[in-house]
Design a protein around this motif. Structure first.
Motif, PDB file in Angstrom:
ATOM      1  N   ARG A  22       0.837  -1.202   0.000  1.00 21.05           N
ATOM      2  CA  ARG A  22       0.000   0.000   0.000  1.00 21.05           C
ATOM      3  C   ARG A  22       0.874   1.255   0.000  1.00 21.05           C
ATOM      4  O   ARG A  22       0.604   2.220  -0.720  1.00 21.05           O
ATOM      5  N   ASP A  23       1.920   1.222   0.815  1.00 18.85           N
ATOM      6  CA  ASP A  23       2.838   2.365   0.867  1.00 18.85           C
ATOM      7  C   ASP A  23       3.549   2.550  -0.472  1.00 18.85           C
ATOM      8  O   ASP A  23       3.768   3.687  -0.916  1.00 18.85           O
ATOM      9  N   LEU A  24       3.892   1.438  -1.111  1.00 20.00           N
ATOM     10  CA  LEU A  24       4.553   1.516  -2.410  1.00 20.00           C
ATOM     11  C   LEU A  24       3.641   2.180  -3.442  1.00 20.00           C
ATOM     12  O   LEU A  24       4.081   3.035  -4.218  1.00 20.00           O
ATOM     13  N   VAL A  78      -7.706   1.745  -7.126  1.00 18.77           N
ATOM     14  CA  VAL A  78      -8.295   0.427  -7.369  1.00 18.77           C
ATOM     15  C   VAL A  78      -7.375  -0.668  -6.849  1.00 18.77           C
ATOM     16  O   VAL A  78      -7.820  -1.628  -6.203  1.00 18.77           O
ATOM     17  N   LEU A  79      -6.080  -0.540  -7.109  1.00 16.85           N
ATOM     18  CA  LEU A  79      -5.127  -1.539  -6.651  1.00 16.85           C
ATOM     19  C   LEU A  79      -4.994  -1.525  -5.126  1.00 16.85           C
ATOM     20  O   LEU A  79      -4.771  -2.568  -4.506  1.00 16.85           O
ATOM     21  N   ASP A  80      -5.139  -0.343  -4.527  1.00 16.73           N
ATOM     22  CA  ASP A  80      -5.101  -0.264  -3.070  1.00 16.73           C
ATOM     23  C   ASP A  80      -6.271  -1.029  -2.463  1.00 16.73           C
ATOM     24  O   ASP A  80      -6.111  -1.752  -1.468  1.00 16.73           O
ATOM     25  N   ARG A  81      -7.460  -0.889  -3.053  1.00 17.13           N
ATOM     26  CA  ARG A  81      -8.624  -1.628  -2.549  1.00 17.13           C
ATOM     27  C   ARG A  81      -8.417  -3.129  -2.713  1.00 17.13           C
ATOM     28  O   ARG A  81      -8.896  -3.919  -1.893  1.00 17.13           O
ATOM     29  N   LEU A  82      -7.722  -3.522  -3.748  1.00 13.86           N
ATOM     30  CA  LEU A  82      -7.397  -4.939  -3.941  1.00 13.86           C
ATOM     31  C   LEU A  82      -6.555  -5.452  -2.776  1.00 13.86           C
ATOM     32  O   LEU A  82      -6.797  -6.541  -2.248  1.00 13.86           O
ATOM     33  N   ILE A  83      -5.566  -4.672  -2.362  1.00 10.42           N
ATOM     34  CA  ILE A  83      -4.707  -5.072  -1.246  1.00 10.42           C
ATOM     35  C   ILE A  83      -5.529  -5.201   0.035  1.00 10.42           C
ATOM     36  O   ILE A  83      -5.398  -6.182   0.781  1.00 10.42           O
ATOM     37  N   THR A 113     -11.073  -7.585  -5.768  1.00 11.14           N
ATOM     38  CA  THR A 113      -9.896  -8.305  -6.248  1.00 11.14           C
ATOM     39  C   THR A 113      -9.977  -8.522  -7.759  1.00 11.14           C
ATOM     40  O   THR A 113      -9.319  -7.821  -8.515  1.00 11.14           O
ATOM     41  N   ALA A 114     -10.781  -9.457  -8.206  1.00 10.59           N
ATOM     42  CA  ALA A 114     -10.818  -9.825  -9.623  1.00 10.59           C
ATOM     43  C   ALA A 114     -11.402  -8.734 -10.508  1.00 10.59           C
ATOM     44  O   ALA A 114     -10.808  -8.365 -11.527  1.00 10.59           O
ATOM     45  N   ALA A 115     -12.567  -8.194 -10.135  1.00 11.54           N
ATOM     46  CA  ALA A 115     -13.182  -7.159 -10.966  1.00 11.54           C
ATOM     47  C   ALA A 115     -12.334  -5.896 -10.970  1.00 11.54           C
ATOM     48  O   ALA A 115     -12.183  -5.237 -12.000  1.00 11.54           O
ATOM     49  N   GLY A 116     -11.768  -5.569  -9.820  1.00 16.26           N
ATOM     50  CA  GLY A 116     -10.920  -4.391  -9.746  1.00 16.26           C
ATOM     51  C   GLY A 116      -9.686  -4.514 -10.623  1.00 16.26           C
ATOM     52  O   GLY A 116      -9.322  -3.571 -11.342  1.00 16.26           O
ATOM     53  N   LEU A 117      -9.033  -5.673 -10.582  1.00 13.71           N
ATOM     54  CA  LEU A 117      -7.847  -5.887 -11.408  1.00 13.71           C
ATOM     55  C   LEU A 117      -8.205  -5.821 -12.890  1.00 13.71           C
ATOM     56  O   LEU A 117      -7.461  -5.242 -13.697  1.00 13.71           O
ATOM     57  N   THR A 118      -9.336  -6.414 -13.258  1.00 14.92           N
ATOM     58  CA  THR A 118      -9.759  -6.390 -14.662  1.00 14.92           C
ATOM     59  C   THR A 118     -10.001  -4.962 -15.132  1.00 14.92           C
ATOM     60  O   THR A 118      -9.594  -4.578 -16.240  1.00 14.92           O
TER      61      THR A 118
END
Length: 256
Positions: free
Chosen positions: A63-65, A97-102, A127-132
């Motif tokens: 998340r920090d990255l 979006v990627l932060d919410r995945l984490i 996870t899946a929908a966000g990454l897509t």
């Protein structure tokens, strides 16, 4: 590090997305591989230690990255950090979006079941929908197409999740809110409904390489809806010939 490092991570940790990416144009691969490598690295972290705090700390590190990348810094603290920064750039929406995945992956650390169907659906969406959606967005898909792309990604994510149920149970997790046949069938049908809705929508062609990663979704969900016992039995997988052949036909036709 080079894009090759991302390719190695994806090939090892996410074979389906790797095959789908290799079927995409080279320009698309350069954008997709860092995102998918990021996903592999994050998805494995809840399983690297029996100590939840250690897993939490490692997820927080990512998340920090992302925060640093969104602020314009190009970190050199991980082999995929620079390629990921090259894809995200200053796109704060994708970083979010990627932060919410984490954050969603924190569920994988613990053995608590999902509270209800809504919680499971939200996990798959993050996870899946966000990454897509993130993948389609960096490929140039406009915001107007986000709902349909998320529907497709959600269906693909559910299919992957149902195939993983036996392994999750082996590791002491309770992946399904209700494991009774009727409930499993209804869950799979929900995925089919979202996939059908996505296919009726107008999705720009530039998003297709991101959607191609879900080429197995329809067949998997149909099996689960028709014969829900196959989920617990780990019998949702098709033959390797059918798996690769399905991808080949879609890539040949330019469809997903």
């Amino acid at each position: 590090m080079s894009l090759d490092a991302c390719a190695v991570i994806v090939a090892r940790g996410d074979p389906d997305r790797f095959l789908a990416t290799m079927a995409a144009p080279v320009a698309a691969r350069e954008l997709l591989l860092p995102l998918y490598a990021f996903n592999v690295e994050v998805a494995r972290l809840p399983w690297v230690s029996p100590e939840p705090m250690i897993c939490e700390m490692r997820l927080q590190w990512w998340r920090d990255l992302l925060t640093r990348i969104a602020a314009g810094t190009v970190p050199d603290t991980h082999e995929i950090a620079a390629p990921l920064a090259g894809v995200i750039g200053h796109n704060g929406a994708v970083a979010e979006v990627l932060d919410r995945l984490i954050v969603a992956r924190q569920w994988d650390i613990y053995r608590d079941p999902f509270e209800d169907d809504a919680a499971l659906h939200a996990y798959i969406d993050a996870t899946a929908a966000g990454l897509t959606w993130a993948a389609a967005n960096v490929l140039g898909a406009p915001e107007a197409s986000e709902p349909a792309i998320r529907d497709a990604g959600w269906a693909a994510g559910l299919a992957n999740y149902l195939r993983a149920v036996p392994e999750l149970e082996t590791h002491g997790r309770r992946p399904l809110v209700d494991g009774r046949p009727a409930a499993v069938s209804a869950l799979a049908q929900a995925g089919l409904d979202r996939l059908a809705r996505a296919r009726k929508a107008t999705i720009p062609a530039e998003a297709y390489p991101a959607l191609l990663a879900g080429w197995r979704a329809k067949a998997t969900l149909e099996r689960a809806a028709k014969e829900p016992a196959r989920v617990a039995d780990g019998a949702l997988h098709e033959s390797e010939f059918a798996r690769r052949g399905g991808l080949f036909l879609r890539s040949l036709r330019g469809t997903w």
